[in-house]
Enzyme design. Structure first.
Site, PDB file in Angstrom:
ATOM      1  N   ARG A  33      -5.990   1.935  18.503  1.00 12.13           N
ATOM      2  CA  ARG A  33      -5.759   0.292  18.416  1.00 12.13           C
ATOM      3  C   ARG A  33      -5.531  -0.133  19.502  1.00 12.13           C
ATOM      4  O   ARG A  33      -5.509  -1.407  19.805  1.00 12.13           O
ATOM      5  CB  ARG A  33      -4.761   0.086  17.310  1.00 12.13           C
ATOM      6  CG  ARG A  33      -5.442   0.104  15.961  1.00 12.13           C
ATOM      7  CD  ARG A  33      -4.264  -0.158  14.739  1.00 12.13           C
ATOM      8  NE  ARG A  33      -4.746   0.098  13.561  1.00 12.13           N
ATOM      9  CZ  ARG A  33      -4.339  -0.022  12.558  1.00 12.13           C
ATOM     10  NH1 ARG A  33      -2.822   0.123  12.287  1.00 12.13           N
ATOM     11  NH2 ARG A  33      -4.880   0.235  11.027  1.00 12.13           N
TER      12      ARG A  33
ATOM     13  N   ARG B 289       2.835   6.040  -3.327  1.00 10.48           N
ATOM     14  CA  ARG B 289       4.123   6.853  -3.733  1.00 10.48           C
ATOM     15  C   ARG B 289       4.057   6.707  -5.342  1.00 10.48           C
ATOM     16  O   ARG B 289       4.642   7.597  -5.634  1.00 10.48           O
ATOM     17  CB  ARG B 289       5.255   6.291  -3.090  1.00 10.48           C
ATOM     18  CG  ARG B 289       5.074   6.823  -1.206  1.00 10.48           C
ATOM     19  CD  ARG B 289       5.985   6.001  -0.547  1.00 10.48           C
ATOM     20  NE  ARG B 289       6.205   6.465   0.740  1.00 10.48           N
ATOM     21  CZ  ARG B 289       5.424   6.232   1.970  1.00 10.48           C
ATOM     22  NH1 ARG B 289       4.357   5.566   1.600  1.00 10.48           N
ATOM     23  NH2 ARG B 289       5.535   6.669   3.174  1.00 10.48           N
TER      24      ARG B 289
ATOM     25  N   ASP C 129       2.036  -1.200  12.047  1.00  6.88           N
ATOM     26  CA  ASP C 129       0.676  -1.531  11.509  1.00  6.88           C
ATOM     27  C   ASP C 129       0.505  -2.924  11.798  1.00  6.88           C
ATOM     28  O   ASP C 129      -0.842  -3.459  11.654  1.00  6.88           O
ATOM     29  CB  ASP C 129       0.638  -1.469  10.063  1.00  6.88           C
ATOM     30  CG  ASP C 129       0.612   0.018   9.477  1.00  6.88           C
ATOM     31  OD1 ASP C 129       0.498   0.900  10.524  1.00  6.88           O
ATOM     32  OD2 ASP C 129       0.997   0.210   8.503  1.00  6.88           O
TER      33      ASP C 129
ATOM     34  N   ARG D  65      -8.075  12.093  12.795  1.00  5.65           N
ATOM     35  CA  ARG D  65      -6.709  11.930  12.963  1.00  5.65           C
ATOM     36  C   ARG D  65      -6.073  13.153  12.895  1.00  5.65           C
ATOM     37  O   ARG D  65      -6.288  14.166  12.159  1.00  5.65           O
ATOM     38  CB  ARG D  65      -6.392  10.871  11.656  1.00  5.65           C
ATOM     39  CG  ARG D  65      -7.173   9.468  11.946  1.00  5.65           C
ATOM     40  CD  ARG D  65      -6.422   8.600  11.080  1.00  5.65           C
ATOM     41  NE  ARG D  65      -5.264   8.280  11.249  1.00  5.65           N
ATOM     42  CZ  ARG D  65      -4.467   7.366  10.458  1.00  5.65           C
ATOM     43  NH1 ARG D  65      -5.162   6.920   9.421  1.00  5.65           N
ATOM     44  NH2 ARG D  65      -3.212   7.041  10.834  1.00  5.65           N
TER      45      ARG D  65
ATOM     46  N   LYS E 248       0.888  -1.276  -0.033  1.00  2.00           N
ATOM     47  CA  LYS E 248       0.172  -0.034  -0.153  1.00  2.00           C
ATOM     48  C   LYS E 248       0.764   1.246   0.062  1.00  2.00           C
ATOM     49  O   LYS E 248       0.746   2.022  -0.839  1.00  2.00           O
ATOM     50  CB  LYS E 248      -1.005   0.069   1.198  1.00  2.00           C
ATOM     51  CG  LYS E 248      -1.821   1.173   1.525  1.00  2.00           C
ATOM     52  CD  LYS E 248      -3.180   0.714   1.996  1.00  2.00           C
ATOM     53  CE  LYS E 248      -2.861   0.769   3.532  1.00  2.00           C
ATOM     54  NZ  LYS E 248      -2.674   2.189   4.048  1.00  2.00           N
ATOM     55  N   SER E 249       1.980   1.551   0.771  1.00  2.32           N
ATOM     56  CA  SER E 249       2.652   2.425   1.004  1.00  2.32           C
ATOM     57  C   SER E 249       3.319   2.580  -0.348  1.00  2.32           C
ATOM     58  O   SER E 249       3.485   4.051  -0.732  1.00  2.32           O
ATOM     59  CB  SER E 249       3.638   2.287   2.012  1.00  2.32           C
ATOM     60  OG  SER E 249       3.288   2.229   3.176  1.00  2.32           O
TER      61      SER E 249
ATOM     62  N   ARG F 274      -7.134  -3.289   9.826  1.00  2.58           N
ATOM     63  CA  ARG F 274      -6.328  -3.970  10.603  1.00  2.58           C
ATOM     64  C   ARG F 274      -6.840  -4.796  11.700  1.00  2.58           C
ATOM     65  O   ARG F 274      -6.497  -6.036  11.953  1.00  2.58           O
ATOM     66  CB  ARG F 274      -5.047  -3.352  10.725  1.00  2.58           C
ATOM     67  CG  ARG F 274      -4.426  -2.992   9.523  1.00  2.58           C
ATOM     68  CD  ARG F 274      -2.982  -2.537   9.716  1.00  2.58           C
ATOM     69  NE  ARG F 274      -2.382  -1.822   8.577  1.00  2.58           N
ATOM     70  CZ  ARG F 274      -2.086  -2.309   7.442  1.00  2.58           C
ATOM     71  NH1 ARG F 274      -2.292  -3.381   7.080  1.00  2.58           N
ATOM     72  NH2 ARG F 274      -1.678  -1.480   6.526  1.00  2.58           N
TER      73      ARG F 274
ATOM     74  N   GLY G 261      -4.782   8.122   5.599  1.00  2.00           N
ATOM     75  CA  GLY G 261      -3.783   8.896   6.363  1.00  2.00           C
ATOM     76  C   GLY G 261      -2.553   9.207   5.526  1.00  2.00           C
ATOM     77  O   GLY G 261      -2.077  10.168   5.356  1.00  2.00           O
TER      78      GLY G 261
ATOM     79  N   SER H 195       7.714   9.156  12.078  1.00  6.15           N
ATOM     80  CA  SER H 195       6.469   8.695  11.343  1.00  6.15           C
ATOM     81  C   SER H 195       6.929   9.078   9.737  1.00  6.15           C
ATOM     82  O   SER H 195       7.464  10.069   9.350  1.00  6.15           O
ATOM     83  CB  SER H 195       5.340   9.758  11.436  1.00  6.15           C
ATOM     84  OG  SER H 195       4.355   9.981  10.341  1.00  6.15           O
TER      85      SER H 195
HETATM   86  C1  S3P Z   1       2.638   4.734   6.216  1.00  6.48           C
HETATM   87  C2  S3P Z   1       3.356   5.074   7.619  1.00  6.48           C
HETATM   88  C3  S3P Z   1       2.791   4.706   8.727  1.00  6.48           C
HETATM   89  C4  S3P Z   1       1.748   3.332   8.922  1.00  6.48           C
HETATM   90  C5  S3P Z   1       0.758   3.860   7.512  1.00  6.48           C
HETATM   91  C6  S3P Z   1       1.422   3.858   6.206  1.00  6.48           C
HETATM   92  C7  S3P Z   1       3.227   5.073   5.173  1.00  6.48           C
HETATM   93  O1  S3P Z   1       2.190   5.677   9.355  1.00  6.48           O
HETATM   94  O2  S3P Z   1       1.054   3.390   9.852  1.00  6.48           O
HETATM   95  O3  S3P Z   1      -0.181   2.727   7.368  1.00  6.48           O
HETATM   96  O4  S3P Z   1       2.723   4.916   3.963  1.00  6.48           O
HETATM   97  O5  S3P Z   1       4.159   6.270   5.091  1.00  6.48           O
HETATM   98  P1  S3P Z   1       2.917   6.872  10.036  1.00  6.48           P
HETATM   99  O6  S3P Z   1       3.956   7.635   9.187  1.00  6.48           O
HETATM  100  O7  S3P Z   1       1.860   8.068  10.587  1.00  6.48           O
HETATM  101  O8  S3P Z   1       3.388   6.003  11.520  1.00  6.48           O
END
Ligand code: S3P
Length: 430
Positions: free
Chosen positions: A348, A28, A317, A124, A23-24, A390, A96, A169
């Site tokens: 969580r 990107r 996560d 959030r 996903k991340s 999750r 987020g 983060s």
């Molecule tokens: C993510 C970073 C994490 C993670 C989120 C995806 C990302 O959050 O919990 O599911 O893709 O950069 P944080 O950067 O707020 O820890």
């Protein structure tokens, strides 16, 4: 509201399953592909609701994106300054990552934009990005005294900043790196512990240079990104549910194919290893980009362990599913330094304690984590996801070893990250 029924598994889970795209990295690849010159062809893109929010937002800003809904997505980049003002509100859904990373990009534009999202996303904290972006000259206005979506961004000229982030983060770090591309001078970001480094890897791959000195990154503004083919490995955070299932369901032996093995994400492997879980990594590839490999994992007797410190950003996560594992481990498992869990898709810490308690787990919440005593024979119960993907998937895995039926309420959220989760689970049950 959708409810999932899980029956305990009689025989072990068996088989080999492909893990859907990370996903991340999928987020990107759309964002950086849009800012690059030329085409970016993305293979194994994750067509989940979160990633589609990112893609639609860029389409709304004039970027051509073909192949959504298929494995191969093609982004026709317009360069760093090629985005157009969106005509409506950008809907970030539950995501987020989309919101925070895009805030960095939108702050540096010459147009006006508004982002909003679902109930969870609107709760959030956005102040963690609004404050440093404002320090760079960004003009961001958000609800609740500049904390929550909806948020308006009036694009403006940015200048570099030297920012010490109070949280490890990747969303904050990446947001500022992306804003840094639009800033005059150098943007420097220091994080308290290393968070996932996908943005750094992808920027390097697309031709952007930056300097890393320990936990500090420095990036010079106005650099050109060059579109390139991007291969997205499988998401280790999705694989984690099946790793846990393989370890706790008696008689299981499964292979998870093409799992991303970026060291900033492999905390769950370290945790399973330290609890005595048996697995091996086979066919590792792609060490120069985002490494990935197949993981063969089998039922194992688990022992309790303590988790905290720099491991936490590498497993953030996976804590809900780690808690499920801990219910089956001999002794007291402690998870600490994980306050960030309170500001995820739901709180969580509270959610895991409430729902696993209903299934009979011996579990307590702490301000910064969880304490779980095992092993416990879990019992089926009616539990809820709190609209958190999750949570829903962790409870589904817990249900596989519970006595009796488990009913999980409010499970549409699984589509935000892992649309074919239930199909893959069914396949392993045979
Ligand atoms: C993510 C970073 C994490 C993670 C989120 C995806 C990302 O959050 O919990 O599911 O893709 O950069 P944080 O950067 O707020 O820890």
């Amino acid at each position: 509201m959708q409810t999932i029924k899980i029956q305990p598994v009689e025989r072990g889970l068996q088989g080999s399953i492909p893990i859907p795209g990370d996903k991340s990295i999928s987020h990107r690849s759309i964002m950086l592909g849009a800012l690059a010159e030329g085409k970016t062809v993305i293979t194994n893109f994750l067509n989940s609701e979160d990633c589609l929010c990112t893609a639609k937002a860029f389409q709304n800003m004039g970027i051509e994106i073909a192949g959504l809904g298929t494995d191969i997505v093609v982004v026709s980049g317009n360069g760093l300054h090629g985005l157009k003002e969106p005509s409506g509100i950008l809907d970030m859904g539950n995501s987020g990552t989309s919101t925070r990373l895009m805030s960095g990009i939108l702050s540096g534009q010459s147009f006006y934009s508004v982002m909003s999202g679902d109930q969870s996303l609107c709760r959030r904290p956005m102040s963690r990005i609004i404050k440093p972006l404002t320090g760079m000259g960004g003009r961001l206005y958000a609800r609740g005294n500049n904390q929550y979506l909806p948020m308006t961004i009036v694009g403006s000229p940015l200048k570099g900043i030297d920012y010490q982030s109070p949280v490890a983060s990747a969303q904050v770090k990446s947001c500022l790196m992306l804003a840094g591309l639009y800033a005059d001078g150098v943007t420097r970001i220091t994080e308290p512990a290393l968070s996932r480094d996908h943005t750094e890897r992808m920027l390097t791959y697309l031709g952007v240079s930056f300097h890393r000195d320990g936990l500090t990154l420095s990036i010079q503004g106005t650099q050109t990104l060059q579109g390139k083919p991007i291969r997205v490995p499988g998401d280790i955070s999705s694989a984690a549910f099946f790793m846990a299932a393989g370890v706790i369901v008696k008689g299981s032996e499964i292979i998870l194919e093409n799992v991303g093995l970026n060291p900033t994400r492999t905390g769950i492997l370290d945790a399973i290893r330290s609890m005595g879980g048996q697995f091996e990594i086979i066919n590792e590839i792609g060490k120069d980009w985002e490494p990935s490999g197949n993981i063969r994992i089998q039922f194992s007797q688990l022992k309790a362990a303590e988790f905290g410190g720099t491991l936490i950003p590498r497993i953030i996560d996976e804590v809900p599913i780690l808690a499920v594992l801990a219910t089956q481990a001999e002794g007291i498992t402690v998870i600490k330094d994980a306050q960030e869990l309170k500001v995820k898709e739901t709180n969580r810490i509270d959610a895991v304690v409430n729902e696993l308690s209903k299934m009979g787990a011996q579990i307590e919440g702490r301000d910064d984590g969880l304490v779980i005593e095992g092993p416990t024979l879990l019992k089926g119960a009616r539990v809820q996801s709190y609209g958190d993907h999750r949570m829903a998937m962790s409870l589904a895995i817990a249900g596989l070893i519970a006595k009796g039926e488990t009913l999980i309420e409010d499970t549409e959220c699984i589509h935000t990250s892992f649309p074919n989760f239930m199909d893959l689970l069914q396949g392993l049950k045979g």
